[in-house]
Enzyme design. Structure first.
Site, mmCIF file in Angstrom:
data_model
loop_
_atom_site.group_PDB
_atom_site.id
_atom_site.type_symbol
_atom_site.label_atom_id
_atom_site.label_comp_id
_atom_site.label_asym_id
_atom_site.label_seq_id
_atom_site.Cartn_x
_atom_site.Cartn_y
_atom_site.Cartn_z
ATOM 1 N N GLY A 182 0.846 -1.200 0.000
ATOM 2 C CA GLY A 182 0.000 0.000 0.000
ATOM 3 C C GLY A 182 0.879 1.246 0.000
ATOM 4 O O GLY A 182 2.065 1.198 -0.353
ATOM 5 N N GLY A 266 -1.930 -1.854 6.589
ATOM 6 C CA GLY A 266 -3.101 -1.016 6.818
ATOM 7 C C GLY A 266 -3.140 -0.448 8.220
ATOM 8 O O GLY A 266 -2.322 -0.803 9.077
ATOM 9 N N ASP A 306 -9.200 9.863 10.960
ATOM 10 C CA ASP A 306 -9.092 8.403 10.806
ATOM 11 C C ASP A 306 -10.071 7.618 11.677
ATOM 12 O O ASP A 306 -10.380 6.469 11.375
ATOM 13 C CB ASP A 306 -7.668 7.936 11.138
ATOM 14 C CG ASP A 306 -6.640 8.387 10.110
ATOM 15 O OD1 ASP A 306 -7.003 9.173 9.218
ATOM 16 O OD2 ASP A 306 -5.484 7.944 10.205
ATOM 17 N N ALA A 314 -4.643 12.755 5.973
ATOM 18 C CA ALA A 314 -4.586 13.998 6.734
ATOM 19 C C ALA A 314 -5.419 15.094 6.089
ATOM 20 O O ALA A 314 -6.124 15.845 6.776
ATOM 21 C CB ALA A 314 -3.133 14.450 6.864
ATOM 22 N N HIS A 438 2.852 28.846 -18.752
ATOM 23 C CA HIS A 438 3.692 28.033 -19.636
ATOM 24 C C HIS A 438 5.150 28.453 -19.470
ATOM 25 O O HIS A 438 5.430 29.649 -19.446
ATOM 26 C CB HIS A 438 3.259 28.234 -21.096
ATOM 27 C CG HIS A 438 4.122 27.506 -22.058
ATOM 28 N ND1 HIS A 438 4.014 26.151 -22.270
ATOM 29 C CD2 HIS A 438 5.156 27.938 -22.840
ATOM 30 C CE1 HIS A 438 4.920 25.778 -23.165
ATOM 31 N NE2 HIS A 438 5.626 26.841 -23.526
#
Ligand code: NAI
Length: 449
Positions: A182, A266, A306, A314, A438
């Site tokens: 992950g 995780g 969370d 965040a 640009h």
């Protein structure tokens, strides 16, 4: 007894953003944090990893200097100095947050806050910290998340790094096995690979970076493979015995020997250890159930970041905190998750906002794909010798921009342009009508449309 308009538990991006906003709007606010203010993001997540990755990028740039006509002589890195610089940056930013709390008139309490059952004498939420009781009209829960530790036989006995320990290492391991491909796993793979470790990633699904655009994830994996990172997909670590790691892939088992293991399979919401059970809140998935205003099932109690268990980023937490405090102040704005950017700070960077093709297919939404190599941007070519990359834009049948996915530097910076267009529901023509400076890499978005 101290009485507040708002009590916040947890001083990460959700908690400190909410505290600053509440304080500035004259709400009497108390913020409880048991560790360092800044949470995982500042102390052991986003900021420290980006600091290390930037050192790795500078080192890589020095090694690649000849490609740009520059001679650097011998190049080397000093890991203790890289780590010391990271610690200095964390201290500096932490002091900045404390100063902002002070400016906003927020009372910051260092200690472990525990929610108490409501007493008969008061209707406010009661929180105990450092032996004192604090009463607050509104309570905001921002306790964050913690690393998931899977029950792999022998893993705990052998010992392993999580991101926290990896950030403190003074030595680059000779070989590093990362369990979980992950975001955390891939960013550390990039860092330690650049510094010379032999890195292997074991991922149980069929592609790294679940949730990001799958084709771009495969391209990034290919780029990282060229740099020497080894990937095992559809694979699991089934047991660990000292340096011996047993990996199962398509029913076949093999044993590898490594000097270090990094676990990154995780994170999960922190829901225990602070008296949450006294509120008897409804859960949803792996976190607390909230509505569009970030209210939980208990009146007067909000949750952000969370702890809600679904975004774990965040920048999502910051927006959720703005929504929650806005609602407490009487605003009616709802949280939108339409354009949450996901960013992988590898070299090259990858970023996406809005829907992926995989998500659109599973939702049966018709879409068209527009795609260009990053080499269509002059600035990209000037700054990325032999660099590959892609910009992919997904549009609905009426031209509404549904998703933008970019592989190539600096995807992390230019993805915000896409985020604005998606959040505002712009069509391709709306974004094309904007003048881009640009030469910039961001022009690739306009070019692809
Ligand atoms: P993750 O959910 O991103 O990835 C975990 C990976 O481990 C998944 O691909 C999963 O399939 C795999 N996995 C699970 N069990 C496994 C097993 N037993 N063997 C092999 N593979 C296994 O979790 P991660 O990387 O730990 O990150 C946690 C959270 O932190 C994420 O939700 C992420 O949003 C956040 N984060 C964000 C960052 C960013 O935005 N750049 C940086 C670091 C973390």
């Amino acid at each position: 007894m101290n009485i507040y308009d708002l009590a916040i538990i947890g001083g990460g991006p959700a908690g400190y953003t909410a505290a600053k906003l509440a304080g500035k709007n004259r709400l009497k606010t108390v913020l409880f944090e048991k560790n360092n203010i800044g949470g995982v993001c500042l102390n052991e997540g986003c900021i420290p990893t980006k600091t290390l990755l930037y050192s790795a990028k500078v080192y890589q740039s020095a090694r690649d200097a000849a490609k740009y006509g520059v001679s650097c002589g011998a190049t080397a890195y000093d890991l203790p100095k890289i780590i010391a610089r990271k610690n200095k940056i964390v201290r500096k930013l932490s002091a900045g947050i404390r100063a902002r709390m002070h400016e906003a008139g927020v009372e910051t309490v260092t200690g472990e806050a525990i929610i108490r059952a409501k007493g008969e004498r008061h209707e406010a939420q009661a929180i105990k910290c450092n032996g004192q009781i604090y009463l607050a009209d509104k309570l905001l829960l921002c306790t964050g998340s913690e690393t998931v530790i899977p029950p792999i036989p022998g893993l705990s006995e052998t010992g392993f790094w999580t991101g926290r320990e990896a950030l403190e290492t003074k030595e680059v391991p000779e070989s590093l096995l990362i369990i979980g491909g992950g975001v955390i796993g891939i960013e550390f793979a990039s860092f330690f690979n650049t510094l010379g470790a032999k890195v292997t990633v074991v991922e149980m699904t069929d592609e790294i970076l679940t949730g990001m655009d799958k084709a771009l994830s495969a391209l990034l994996r290919n780029e990282l493979s060229k740099k020497g990172i080894e990937f095992h997909l559809n694979a699991m670590v089934v047991s660990v015995n000292g340096r011996q790691i047993e990996i199962e892939k398509a029913g076949e088992k093999s044993v590898s020997e490594v000097s270090k293991i990094l676990l990154s399979v995780g994170r999960k919401a922190v829901l225990t250890g602070f008296g949450l059970e006294t509120l008897n809140l409804e859960l949803f998935g792996n976190g607390l159930k909230v509505n569009g205003y970030m209210q939980t099932s208990c009146p007067g109690v909000y949750a952000c970041g969370d702890i809600t268990g679904f975004s774990l980023l965040a920048h999502t937490a910051v927006r959720e905190a703005e929504i929650a405090v806005g609602h407490i102040l009487g605003k009616n704005e709802k949280m939108s998750y339409k354009a949450v950017p996901g960013v992988i700070y590898t070299h090259p960077e990858m970023a996406g906002a809005g829907k992926t093709e995989e998500a659109l297919r599973s939702e049966n939404v018709a879409y068209t794909v527009k795609q260009l190599p990053m080499a269509y941007s002059g600035r990209f070519v000037a700054e990325n010798e032999q660099g590959n990359g892609i910009c992919k834009i997904l549009e609905s049948e009426d031209g509404t921009i549904l998703g933008v996915h970019i592989l190539g530097n600096p995807a992390s910076e230019i993805i915000a342009i896409a985020g604005i267009a998606i959040e505002k529901g712009w069509k391709a023509g709306d974004l094309k009508a904007v003048i881009f400076p640009h030469p910039t890499v961001g022009e690739i978005i306009k070019e692809t449309l």
